[in-house]
Design a protein around this motif. Sequence first.
Motif, PDB file in Angstrom:
ATOM      1  N   LYS A 129       1.032  -3.983 -10.490  1.00  0.00           N
ATOM      2  CA  LYS A 129       0.915  -3.496  -9.115  1.00  0.00           C
ATOM      3  C   LYS A 129      -0.268  -4.158  -8.408  1.00  0.00           C
ATOM      4  N   CYS A 141      -6.104   3.008  -5.832  1.00  0.00           N
ATOM      5  CA  CYS A 141      -5.699   4.304  -5.264  1.00  0.00           C
ATOM      6  C   CYS A 141      -5.199   5.246  -6.350  1.00  0.00           C
ATOM      7  N   GLN A 169      -3.177  -0.623  -4.730  1.00  0.00           N
ATOM      8  CA  GLN A 169      -2.427   0.467  -5.342  1.00  0.00           C
ATOM      9  C   GLN A 169      -3.056   0.881  -6.671  1.00  0.00           C
TER      10      GLN A 169
END
Length: 309
Positions: free
Chosen positions: A141, A148, A145
């Motif tokens: 990813k 997060c 992301q």
Amino acid sequence: MQHSKGLLFGIATGDALGVPVEFMSRKHLQAKPVVGMREYGTHHQPAGTWSDDSSMSFCLAEQLIEGYDVELLAKRLCKWYEFNYWSSTGTLFDIGVSTRNAIDKILKGVSPYQSGECDDYSNGNGSLMRILPLAFYLKNKPIDQRFCIVKEVSSITHAHIRTIIGCFFAVEFVINLLKEENKFEAYYETQNTVRDYLHLIQIKNAEIELYNRILFDDISHLSQDEIFSSGYILHTLEASLWAFLTTDNFHDAVLKGINLGDDTDTIGSVTGGMAGLYYGFDQIPTEWIHLLARKEDIFDLTERFSKLG
């Protein structure tokens, strides 16, 4: 399969080796070092008993198998806390204050997005101890992301940016180890990636500077006397990286970390996760695996988890 098997068994093995001597001083362990699985000790548990580090790691791994979901992960952690789900012996005998407080909030209806403690005194290692399996889910990813999601998973119990930085570094390091790079190349790549990203998203310099020894220097160059081994997020991450980077096999890495003393189960667990993934399940001593609590359940989990990587 070998990566996930090494990681999860490494977490549990390092944890179980450290449980009997948790809170013992470095001086005491220098005189009577851990050389294998012990029984009873600090928590009065049989040999091979692992603690909250592994329980919460297994809850995370199992949730990732079904799909990433913060609220469902929080429910799993509550199930462990209330009903001993994924406990090694059917009894919860070890849990950190911040983790307990956060789960109590969730049980009272607070969202897991708001449950984690975020003051300066809530920077223990309670989210670092469970975070490593997340690397398998995040490895492909984009970095925004990745950061997060690490933040979300840590913040269920530990929401301070200092702890999030430590968890982010640990996950990024494991992602780089998954690329089968030399462990020092993985470390240097992680330094560059994390350092640049923290500046990009404008994390306060005061928080970044606390990680200078990890992010800007080479933690492996420090002497043992310069390494602390408390439950503070920074100390646990430094000790685990140091033990892993200054040895060349699973056995020595885990024992070197544990014999630093103090928060031995978590340092053993984090070091064990890194070393188990890097050296492989087959390099974990069979006599240690043989004594592990619920080893058949862990084998089953590794088979299911291997589909992520």
